[in-house]
Write a protein that holds these residues in place. Structure first.
Motif, PDB file in Angstrom:
ATOM      1  N   SER A   1       0.830  -1.206   0.000  1.00 48.83           N
ATOM      2  CA  SER A   1       0.000   0.000   0.000  1.00 48.83           C
ATOM      3  C   SER A   1       0.868   1.261   0.000  1.00 48.83           C
ATOM      4  O   SER A   1       0.519   2.250  -0.645  1.00 48.83           O
TER       5      SER A   1
ATOM      6  N   LYS B   1       0.755   4.011  -2.950  1.00 44.22           N
ATOM      7  CA  LYS B   1       0.342   5.360  -2.560  1.00 44.22           C
ATOM      8  C   LYS B   1       1.154   6.430  -3.307  1.00 44.22           C
ATOM      9  O   LYS B   1       0.596   7.425  -3.790  1.00 44.22           O
ATOM     10  N   THR B   2       2.466   6.195  -3.419  1.00 38.48           N
ATOM     11  CA  THR B   2       3.331   7.227  -4.001  1.00 38.48           C
ATOM     12  C   THR B   2       2.951   7.569  -5.450  1.00 38.48           C
ATOM     13  O   THR B   2       2.640   8.733  -5.749  1.00 38.48           O
TER      14      THR B   2
ATOM     15  N   LEU C   1       0.244   6.975  -6.963  1.00 38.46           N
ATOM     16  CA  LEU C   1      -1.136   7.439  -7.026  1.00 38.46           C
ATOM     17  C   LEU C   1      -1.240   8.919  -6.647  1.00 38.46           C
ATOM     18  O   LEU C   1      -1.997   9.674  -7.257  1.00 38.46           O
ATOM     19  N   THR C   2      -0.445   9.315  -5.642  1.00 35.62           N
ATOM     20  CA  THR C   2      -0.457  10.736  -5.243  1.00 35.62           C
ATOM     21  C   THR C   2       0.004  11.586  -6.428  1.00 35.62           C
ATOM     22  O   THR C   2      -0.563  12.647  -6.719  1.00 35.62           O
TER      23      THR C   2
ATOM     24  N   LYS D   1      -2.753  11.749  -8.976  1.00 34.20           N
ATOM     25  CA  LYS D   1      -3.786  12.663  -8.495  1.00 34.20           C
ATOM     26  C   LYS D   1      -3.381  14.124  -8.753  1.00 34.20           C
ATOM     27  O   LYS D   1      -4.172  14.948  -9.218  1.00 34.20           O
TER      28      LYS D   1
ATOM     29  N   VAL E   1      -9.813   7.893  -9.121  1.00 28.95           N
ATOM     30  CA  VAL E   1      -8.508   8.003  -8.461  1.00 28.95           C
ATOM     31  C   VAL E   1      -8.715   8.271  -6.970  1.00 28.95           C
ATOM     32  O   VAL E   1      -8.044   7.691  -6.118  1.00 28.95           O
ATOM     33  N   ASP E   2      -9.731   9.102  -6.657  1.00 24.77           N
ATOM     34  CA  ASP E   2     -10.051   9.358  -5.244  1.00 24.77           C
ATOM     35  C   ASP E   2     -10.453   8.063  -4.539  1.00 24.77           C
ATOM     36  O   ASP E   2     -10.054   7.788  -3.418  1.00 24.77           O
TER      37      ASP E   2
ATOM     38  N   ASN F   1      -7.547   5.959  -3.971  1.00 17.25           N
ATOM     39  CA  ASN F   1      -6.772   6.594  -2.905  1.00 17.25           C
ATOM     40  C   ASN F   1      -7.343   6.224  -1.528  1.00 17.25           C
ATOM     41  O   ASN F   1      -6.600   5.886  -0.606  1.00 17.25           O
ATOM     42  N   ASN F   2      -8.704   6.247  -1.435  1.00 18.25           N
ATOM     43  CA  ASN F   2      -9.347   5.892  -0.164  1.00 18.25           C
ATOM     44  C   ASN F   2      -9.091   4.440   0.201  1.00 18.25           C
ATOM     45  O   ASN F   2      -8.839   4.119   1.366  1.00 18.25           O
TER      46      ASN F   2
ATOM     47  N   ILE G   1      -6.582   2.570  -0.664  1.00 23.80           N
ATOM     48  CA  ILE G   1      -5.189   2.420  -0.239  1.00 23.80           C
ATOM     49  C   ILE G   1      -4.991   3.022   1.149  1.00 23.80           C
ATOM     50  O   ILE G   1      -4.289   2.454   1.992  1.00 23.80           O
ATOM     51  N   ALA G   2      -5.689   4.133   1.386  1.00 17.66           N
ATOM     52  CA  ALA G   2      -5.593   4.740   2.723  1.00 17.66           C
ATOM     53  C   ALA G   2      -6.126   3.768   3.783  1.00 17.66           C
ATOM     54  O   ALA G   2      -5.539   3.615   4.855  1.00 17.66           O
TER      55      ALA G   2
END
Ligand code: ADP
Length: 518
Positions: free
Chosen positions: A299, A303-304, A306-307, A310, A339-340, A343-344, A346-347
């Motif tokens: 994850s 995350k990297t 994906l940020t 975004k 993408v949001d 992101n959620n 993965i968060a």
């Protein structure tokens, strides 16, 4: 020579007495059948029978006199009693036999026959007197009793065999299960240890059986909190459930063992015994740890980029000018939404790994709980036109807590309520203050959760079987909620009936001096 004529006894050479009729009357009054046979005549015929004999045999006197007694046995000749009787007649002995005779009607009757010889002065047998009683009823009762006894004996034998079987069955289960088992007496002495225990701990039966539990190995089970639980088993019947012992065991090294102990429920010789099950979970825990590590690394790694994606999408959205086509604009917005969502997810995964490693950080502030609730619900209402959120009650309280984490909990409960009630459109949120706690309940009238699954929904990655294909999800939302609420010293639980809907509730302690009481 003695003769018997017209029912009257003539004793030749002696005068008839007046008492004679009386004697015959006496014989006729007897309830025992009486016959007299004349041994001096060929085939020892019956020369006298009384009325009772007529009654017992069902024959009339005229059908009896002159016959040998054997006519009473009809074809049933091979009787032991008959042999005994004829031996006695031949040798002039008295005898008593129980013999099967048959009435004129053909019905069997058991005859208890006393046969005694009458001898003349020179010792020759002149007559036999037979006294007979119908003992059919007694025989039947005896036979019934015997049958009853046989039946009982058979039942006892069967029961004993069953018990032996179930004992053997039980011990074969104990021996074959792939879990280490010890049976303890109330003083915690080992009564038996199964093969799996001996193999797992590399010990012999001699080193284990008849030893005290706390003295086994290098005293690995001599742990005060475990002792405390074990002593309560017999008096309270409360089992020891999932007690973990990590220890450097002799022969096998450092291991993590999971202990479960129960009072043996069987009565009889197993009464008041404790079954201790010991499971080696070292490898399982290691696999879980690796899975968590993988989750955490994966994850983080996802995350990297994906940020970055975004960021680029936001840049593109800013660059879109008035000339850009509607199709381009809406496609870009959709990409941003997905993408949001990614992101959620993965968060959430990152949250799980943080919880697992104990790295979850709380940023506590004091905030107005009711305001937080109504803002969160409003935001959810805007993005969820399919359902109607109805907020009732208030807490009038300030809470000391991590507001963003608590918003995450509320969002999760609200979105679950929406997701799992596609047919029912109303979601009720009830706020109240209970003693020094605030309480929130989110009620939907959707799918509901069976009692069995209610316990599991707070475990990570658990999803109720029949929802898996129909609704997207990873089964970690409630796990995170539960951890967040626990971190705030509150509780989260569910009340639900399958098919009727669910109410998820949580409580949170109101910070000291923070309750404004309004
Ligand atoms: P997810 O929704 O991603 O599967 P959660 O941890 O939020 O994960 O929920 C775990 C499971 O609990 C869900 O898969 C679902 O089976 C059940 N569940 C949660 N909330 C509800 C609800 N409001 N009604 C019915 N079932 C629910």
């Amino acid at each position: 020579m003695n003769t018997f004529r017209n029912g009257k006894f003539n004793l030749s050479g002696e005068s008839l007495t007046d008492n004679f009729d009386l004697l015959v009357k006496a014989l006729d009054a007897s309830i025992s059948g009486i016959i007299i046979t004349d041994n001096s005549q060929p085939d020892n015929p019956i020369v006298y029978c009384n009325k009772a004999f007529e009654k017992i045999s069902g024959y009339q006197r005229s059908e009896i006199i002159g016959h040998n007694c054997r006519f009473l046995q009809k074809d049933d000749r091979a009787q032991v009693a008959r042999q005994k009787l004829s031996d006695c007649i031949k040798n002039g002995y008295e005898c008593r036999v129980e013999i099967r005779n048959y009435r004129k009607s053909g019905d069997l009757f058991w005859n208890e026959l006393y046969m005694s010889p009458v001898k003349d002065k020179s010792g020759h047998i002149t007559h036999f007197i037979g006294v007979q009683n119908d003992i059919t009823e007694r025989k039947k009762a005896e036979q019934d009793l015997r049958q009853q006894k046989d039946l009982m004996e058979r039942k006892i034998e069967e029961r004993t065999a069953e018990l032996r079987d179930s004992e053997a069955f039980l011990s074969s289960i104990i021996q074959t299960v792939r879990e280490s088992l010890l049976v303890l007496d109330p003083q915690f002495n080992v009564l038996s240890a199964n093969d799996h225990f001996l193999k797992t701990f590399k010990v012999t039966a001699e080193e284990t059986v008849d030893k005290h539990l706390y003295e086994l190995g290098n005293h690995q089970w001599d742990i005060p909190p475990l002792k405390e639980l074990l002593v309560k088993i017999l008096p309270t019947n409360n089992p020891v459930v999932d007690f973990e012992v990590e220890h450097d065991f002799p022969h096998i090294g450092r291991k993590l063992m999971l202990l479960n102990a129960y009072r043996v429920e069987l009565e009889g010789q197993y009464k008041d015994q404790i079954l201790l099950a010991i499971e080696d979970i070292t490898d399982r825990r290691e696999i879980e740890r690796r899975k968590d590590d993988f989750l955490s690394i994966a994850s983080h790694e996802l995350k990297t980029p994906l940020t970055t994606i975004k960021g680029y999408i936001q840049a593109l959205q800013r660059m879109v000018n008035a000339e850009a086509g509607e199709r381009f604009r809406s496609t870009l917005d959709k990409v941003a939404v997905y993408v949001d969502r990614l992101n959620n997810l993965i968060a959430e995964l990152l949250d799980v790994s943080r919880i697992q490693s104990g790295n979850i950080e709380l940023h506590k502030t004091s905030f107005n709980f009711d305001a937080m609730m109504s803002e969160t619900i409003d935001a959810m209402q805007t993005s969820t036109p399919s359902h109607h959120f109805i907020l009732e009650g208030r807490t009038g309280s300030y809470i000391d807590g991590d507001e963003s984490h608590l918003i995450q909990v509320v969002n999760n409960l609200l979105s679950n309520a929406v997701k799992y009630s596609p047919e029912s459109k109303e979601i009720f949120i009830h706020l109240s203050r209970v003693s020094e706690y605030v309480k929130v309940s989110v009620t939907d009238h959707g799918l509901g959760i069976s009692v069995e699954d209610q316990k599991k929904v707070f475990e990570r990655f658990f999803r109720v079987g029949d929802v898996q294909e129909r609704f997207p999800g990873m089964g970690i939302g409630l796990y995170i909620c539960d951890q967040i609420i626990k971190n705030h010293r509150g509780t989260l639980w569910v009340d639900s009936n399958k098919g009727e809907g669910s109410t998820f509730s949580f409580t949170l302690p109101i910070g000291e001096g923070q309750a404004n009481g309004n």
